[in-house]
Design a protein around this motif. Structure first.
Motif, PDB file in Angstrom:
ATOM      1  N   SER A  46       0.815  -1.224   0.000  1.00  0.00           N
ATOM      2  CA  SER A  46       0.000   0.000   0.000  1.00  0.00           C
ATOM      3  C   SER A  46       0.843   1.264   0.000  1.00  0.00           C
ATOM      4  O   SER A  46       0.345   2.335  -0.322  1.00  0.00           O
ATOM      5  CB  SER A  46      -0.913   0.015   1.228  1.00  0.00           C
ATOM      6  OG  SER A  46      -0.139   0.178   2.405  1.00  0.00           O
ATOM      7  N   ASN A  77      -2.434  -4.006  -6.910  1.00  0.00           N
ATOM      8  CA  ASN A  77      -3.217  -3.849  -5.682  1.00  0.00           C
ATOM      9  C   ASN A  77      -4.661  -3.559  -6.078  1.00  0.00           C
ATOM     10  O   ASN A  77      -4.882  -2.804  -7.017  1.00  0.00           O
ATOM     11  CB  ASN A  77      -2.648  -2.692  -4.848  1.00  0.00           C
ATOM     12  CG  ASN A  77      -3.131  -2.711  -3.419  1.00  0.00           C
ATOM     13  OD1 ASN A  77      -4.318  -2.675  -3.159  1.00  0.00           O
ATOM     14  ND2 ASN A  77      -2.192  -2.762  -2.491  1.00  0.00           N
ATOM     15  N   PRO A  78      -5.634  -4.135  -5.369  1.00  0.00           N
ATOM     16  CA  PRO A  78      -7.033  -3.859  -5.716  1.00  0.00           C
ATOM     17  C   PRO A  78      -7.470  -2.430  -5.374  1.00  0.00           C
ATOM     18  O   PRO A  78      -8.532  -1.992  -5.791  1.00  0.00           O
ATOM     19  CB  PRO A  78      -7.826  -4.898  -4.918  1.00  0.00           C
ATOM     20  CG  PRO A  78      -6.921  -5.343  -3.839  1.00  0.00           C
ATOM     21  CD  PRO A  78      -5.513  -5.154  -4.337  1.00  0.00           C
ATOM     22  N   SER A  79      -6.660  -1.705  -4.639  1.00  0.00           N
ATOM     23  CA  SER A  79      -6.962  -0.317  -4.287  1.00  0.00           C
ATOM     24  C   SER A  79      -6.263   0.629  -5.254  1.00  0.00           C
ATOM     25  O   SER A  79      -5.179   0.330  -5.762  1.00  0.00           O
ATOM     26  CB  SER A  79      -6.481  -0.030  -2.859  1.00  0.00           C
ATOM     27  OG  SER A  79      -6.538   1.356  -2.583  1.00  0.00           O
ATOM     28  N   ASP A  80      -6.846   1.796  -5.461  1.00  0.00           N
ATOM     29  CA  ASP A  80      -6.200   2.782  -6.333  1.00  0.00           C
ATOM     30  C   ASP A  80      -5.306   3.745  -5.559  1.00  0.00           C
ATOM     31  O   ASP A  80      -4.732   4.657  -6.137  1.00  0.00           O
ATOM     32  CB  ASP A  80      -7.242   3.560  -7.139  1.00  0.00           C
ATOM     33  CG  ASP A  80      -8.175   4.391  -6.266  1.00  0.00           C
ATOM     34  OD1 ASP A  80      -8.102   4.301  -5.026  1.00  0.00           O
ATOM     35  OD2 ASP A  80      -8.993   5.141  -6.839  1.00  0.00           O
ATOM     36  N   ILE A 102      -4.843  -2.076 -10.975  1.00  0.00           N
ATOM     37  CA  ILE A 102      -5.827  -2.141  -9.893  1.00  0.00           C
ATOM     38  C   ILE A 102      -6.586  -3.451 -10.016  1.00  0.00           C
ATOM     39  O   ILE A 102      -7.668  -3.527 -10.595  1.00  0.00           O
ATOM     40  CB  ILE A 102      -6.765  -0.912  -9.929  1.00  0.00           C
ATOM     41  CG1 ILE A 102      -5.945   0.370  -9.861  1.00  0.00           C
ATOM     42  CG2 ILE A 102      -7.773  -0.971  -8.787  1.00  0.00           C
ATOM     43  CD1 ILE A 102      -6.719   1.641 -10.089  1.00  0.00           C
ATOM     44  N   GLU A 103      -5.955  -4.476  -9.509  1.00  0.00           N
ATOM     45  CA  GLU A 103      -6.494  -5.842  -9.552  1.00  0.00           C
ATOM     46  C   GLU A 103      -5.970  -6.607  -8.343  1.00  0.00           C
ATOM     47  O   GLU A 103      -4.949  -6.250  -7.767  1.00  0.00           O
ATOM     48  CB  GLU A 103      -6.038  -6.575 -10.819  1.00  0.00           C
ATOM     49  CG  GLU A 103      -6.519  -5.983 -12.116  1.00  0.00           C
ATOM     50  CD  GLU A 103      -7.999  -6.208 -12.379  1.00  0.00           C
ATOM     51  OE1 GLU A 103      -8.605  -7.108 -11.758  1.00  0.00           O
ATOM     52  OE2 GLU A 103      -8.551  -5.478 -13.217  1.00  0.00           O
ATOM     53  N   ALA A 104      -6.641  -7.687  -8.000  1.00  0.00           N
ATOM     54  CA  ALA A 104      -6.172  -8.575  -6.937  1.00  0.00           C
ATOM     55  C   ALA A 104      -5.011  -9.420  -7.461  1.00  0.00           C
ATOM     56  O   ALA A 104      -5.006  -9.830  -8.629  1.00  0.00           O
ATOM     57  CB  ALA A 104      -7.306  -9.481  -6.462  1.00  0.00           C
ATOM     58  N   SER A 105      -4.048  -9.667  -6.609  1.00  0.00           N
ATOM     59  CA  SER A 105      -2.874 -10.447  -7.021  1.00  0.00           C
ATOM     60  C   SER A 105      -3.265 -11.861  -7.458  1.00  0.00           C
ATOM     61  O   SER A 105      -2.617 -12.433  -8.340  1.00  0.00           O
ATOM     62  CB  SER A 105      -1.845 -10.498  -5.894  1.00  0.00           C
ATOM     63  OG  SER A 105      -2.383 -11.142  -4.753  1.00  0.00           O
ATOM     64  N   ASP A 107      -5.623 -12.683  -9.260  1.00  0.00           N
ATOM     65  CA  ASP A 107      -6.025 -12.627 -10.660  1.00  0.00           C
ATOM     66  C   ASP A 107      -4.843 -12.317 -11.579  1.00  0.00           C
ATOM     67  O   ASP A 107      -4.825 -12.738 -12.730  1.00  0.00           O
ATOM     68  CB  ASP A 107      -7.109 -11.557 -10.869  1.00  0.00           C
ATOM     69  CG  ASP A 107      -8.385 -11.872 -10.109  1.00  0.00           C
ATOM     70  OD1 ASP A 107      -8.685 -13.074  -9.911  1.00  0.00           O
ATOM     71  OD2 ASP A 107      -9.084 -10.928  -9.697  1.00  0.00           O
TER      72      ASP A 107
END
Length: 128
Positions: A46, A77-80, A102-105, A107
C-alpha cells in the motif's frame, strides 16, 4: 500456498518464511537481480508505511546504480491508493517508469506466470 507446473509460482506470507529462505546479503542479491530485471512487481503493497517507501527507494537506487532507471515497475493492488501514496512520499518522480494495476494479485500473478513462461523465462518464482 504453492502452485507447481511447467513454471513455479511460490507464495508464502512473510511470517511463514523459514530461516533458510532468507538471504543475509540482501543488498547484494537485490543489486544482482535488479541488474537483470525486466520488470519489478510490487504486489499488495500500500506504501502507507515508511518502511515500504524506503524499500522502494532502495530498489530505485539500485536500478539507478546499474543504469536501469527505465525498468518498468508495476504496483498490483485492488486499491487505487498505493500509487498516490508512493508518489506523494517521493521526490523527483519524473524519471519513474511505474504503472498501477488495480487488480487482486490472485487474478494477476497466474497471468504473469503464463506470460513469462511463454516468453521463455521458465525459472522464476514469486515470494510474497
Amino acid at each position: 500456498g504453492t502452485c507447481r507446473g511447467p513454471f513455479e509460482v511460490a507464495a508464502q506470507p512473510s511470517a511463514q518464511l523459514k530461516e533458510d529462505l532468507i538471504t543475509h546479503d540482501f543488498d547484494d542479491t537485490l543489486e544482482e537481480d535488479l541488474a537483470q530485471a525486466d520488470l519489478v512487481l510490487w504486489v499488495g503493497i500500500s506504501f502507507q508505511q515508511s518502511a515500504s517507501v524506503e524499500h522502494f527507494r532502495r530498489v530505485r537506487r539500485h536500478l539507478q546504480s546499474v543504469d536501469r532507471c527505465d525498468t518498468l515497475q508495476v504496483i498490483v493492488n485492488p486499491s487505487d491508493e498505493p500509487l498516490w501514496n508512493l508518489i506523494t512520499a517521493l521526490s523527483n518522480v519524473d524519471d519513474l517508469n511505474i504503472k498501477q494495476l488495480i487488480e487482486a494479485s490472485d487474478d494477476v500473478l497466474p497471468v504473469v506466470a503464463v506470460v513469462l513462461w511463454i516468453k521463455g523465462y521458465p525459472n522464476f518464482g514469486f515470494i510474497c
